[in-house]
Scaffold this motif. Structure first.
Motif, mmCIF file in Angstrom:
data_model
loop_
_atom_site.group_PDB
_atom_site.id
_atom_site.type_symbol
_atom_site.label_atom_id
_atom_site.label_comp_id
_atom_site.label_asym_id
_atom_site.label_seq_id
_atom_site.Cartn_x
_atom_site.Cartn_y
_atom_site.Cartn_z
ATOM 1 N N LYS A 3 36.180 20.443 32.465
ATOM 2 C CA LYS A 3 37.283 20.246 33.414
ATOM 3 C C LYS A 3 37.941 21.577 33.773
ATOM 4 N N TRP A 87 35.044 14.873 38.765
ATOM 5 C CA TRP A 87 36.151 15.171 37.860
ATOM 6 C C TRP A 87 36.186 14.219 36.673
ATOM 7 N N ASN A 88 36.004 12.936 36.874
ATOM 8 C CA ASN A 88 36.141 11.967 35.787
ATOM 9 C C ASN A 88 34.813 11.448 35.264
ATOM 10 N N ASP A 90 31.678 11.101 32.830
ATOM 11 C CA ASP A 90 31.533 11.258 31.393
ATOM 12 C C ASP A 90 30.595 12.428 31.102
#
Length: 117
Positions: A3, A87-88, A90
């Motif tokens: 991130k 971005w999100n 896994d």
């Protein structure tokens, strides 16, 4: 860590986008003007008018080519979109669970997942 790298690359892409925002707007406006000039060229009847529209079209085309750096801004917009999409996600691969069931479809899915890894 992932991130953080996405954040830094997003920040760089945003700065590149802001730096190329003016050429991007001018490229869009000049592309629209080139379309209008083409439409006027097709509608004109006299040769002098057609020659005039060709000259205006060449001037607008030179403006389009002078703002070709706006493509870098478009690439920055795509990079921001890609960062937003990832971005999100896994970081790990999906876990394949071993099932003790004798269902042929479940065993096939498990074996297919093992072959793909």
């Amino acid at each position: 860590m992932r991130k953080f790298l996405l954040f830094v690359s997003g920040l760089v892409a945003l700065l590149v986008l802001l730096a190329n925002l003016g050429p991007m707007v001018l490229l869009a406006v000049s592309g629209w003007l080139l379309y209008v000039v083409f439409k006027k060229f097709v509608k004109s009847d006299s040769t002098a008018a057609k020659v005039g529209w060709v000259i205006v079209g060449l001037i607008v085309l030179s403006i389009v080519f002078s703002n070709i750096y706006a493509v870098i801004g478009v690439a920055a917009v795509y990079a921001l979109y890609w960062i937003y999409q990832n971005w999100n996600k896994d970081e790990r691969d999906p876990v394949v669970e071993t099932v003790e069931d004798d269902d042929p479809f479940t065993n096939f899915e498990r074996q297919w997942a093992e072959l793909n890894n």
